[in-house]
Design a protein around this motif. Structure first.
Motif, short mmCIF file in Angstrom:
data_model
loop_
_atom_site.label_atom_id
_atom_site.label_comp_id
_atom_site.label_asym_id
_atom_site.label_seq_id
_atom_site.Cartn_x
_atom_site.Cartn_y
_atom_site.Cartn_z
N UNK A 40 -6.14 4.85 -8.86
CA UNK A 40 -4.69 5.01 -8.73
C UNK A 40 -4.33 6.48 -8.54
N UNK A 41 -5.01 7.37 -9.25
CA UNK A 41 -4.77 8.81 -9.09
C UNK A 41 -5.15 9.27 -7.68
N UNK A 42 -6.20 8.70 -7.11
CA UNK A 42 -6.59 9.07 -5.75
C UNK A 42 -5.54 8.63 -4.74
N UNK A 64 7.07 0.65 -15.34
CA UNK A 64 7.23 -0.18 -14.14
C UNK A 64 6.31 -1.40 -14.19
N UNK A 65 5.02 -1.14 -14.43
CA UNK A 65 4.02 -2.22 -14.51
C UNK A 65 2.79 -1.69 -15.21
N UNK A 66 1.88 -2.61 -15.52
CA UNK A 66 0.65 -2.25 -16.23
C UNK A 66 -0.54 -2.59 -15.34
N UNK A 67 -1.49 -1.67 -15.24
CA UNK A 67 -2.70 -1.89 -14.45
C UNK A 67 -3.67 -2.80 -15.22
N UNK A 108 5.96 8.39 -1.95
CA UNK A 108 5.66 8.09 -3.35
C UNK A 108 5.94 6.63 -3.66
N UNK A 109 7.05 6.10 -3.17
CA UNK A 109 7.36 4.69 -3.39
C UNK A 109 6.31 3.79 -2.75
N UNK A 110 5.85 4.16 -1.55
CA UNK A 110 4.80 3.38 -0.89
C UNK A 110 3.50 3.42 -1.69
N UNK A 111 3.18 4.57 -2.24
CA UNK A 111 1.96 4.70 -3.05
C UNK A 111 2.05 3.86 -4.32
N UNK A 112 3.21 3.86 -4.96
CA UNK A 112 3.40 3.05 -6.17
C UNK A 112 3.28 1.57 -5.84
N UNK A 113 3.84 1.17 -4.71
CA UNK A 113 3.74 -0.23 -4.29
C UNK A 113 2.28 -0.62 -4.01
N UNK A 115 -0.42 0.76 -5.34
CA UNK A 115 -1.09 0.70 -6.64
C UNK A 115 -0.75 -0.61 -7.34
N UNK A 116 0.48 -1.03 -7.25
CA UNK A 116 0.92 -2.29 -7.88
C UNK A 116 0.17 -3.47 -7.26
N UNK A 117 0.06 -3.49 -5.95
CA UNK A 117 -0.61 -4.62 -5.27
C UNK A 117 -2.10 -4.63 -5.56
#
Length: 120
Positions: A40-42, A64-67, A108-113, A115-117
């Protein structure tokens, strides 16, 4: 010119951490980082101009969510500067990774999305 001040050796000065540095230490995680969190950091590292932020700002963020590994993804938008903040935190709420951005918010929003998927 005559020096009226007494000589003080540098060994007399105490070098240590000041108030904000001590407070920041209270918000930094000491748990080992898992491979999911590293991945996720990458992904977050690909966001242009993502800058490091102070650990104590995590107290303002919302989950937001949990990995899969238990890492919590938190975000916050500063009411004054309108910067967006992203945090990866351990289950105790202490920061593993923190970054802020003001210009490339869509990336940033795209990266968070992403990571979520991939990881939740």
């Amino acid at each position: 010119m005559v020096n009226i001040f007494p000589r003080i050796s540098f060994s007399k000065f105490k070098i240590g951490k000041w108030g904000s540095e001590i407070e920041d230490e209270n918000w930094i995680s000491s748990q080992p980082i898992t491979t999911t969190t590293v991945a996720a950091m990458q992904i977050l590292a690909t966001v242009p101009r993502l800058a490091y932020c102070r650990p104590n700002l995590i107290k303002h963020s919302q989950s937001k969510f949990i990995l899969k590994d238990g890492t919590v993804v938190k975000t916050w938008t500063s009411p004054f500067l309108r910067d967006d903040y992203i945090f990866l935190a351990d289950p105790d709420g202490k920061m593993i990774f923190g970054g802020r951005i003001w210009q490339y918010k869509e990336q940033l929003k795209d990266a968070i999305e992403l990571i979520s998927r991939k990881f939740s």
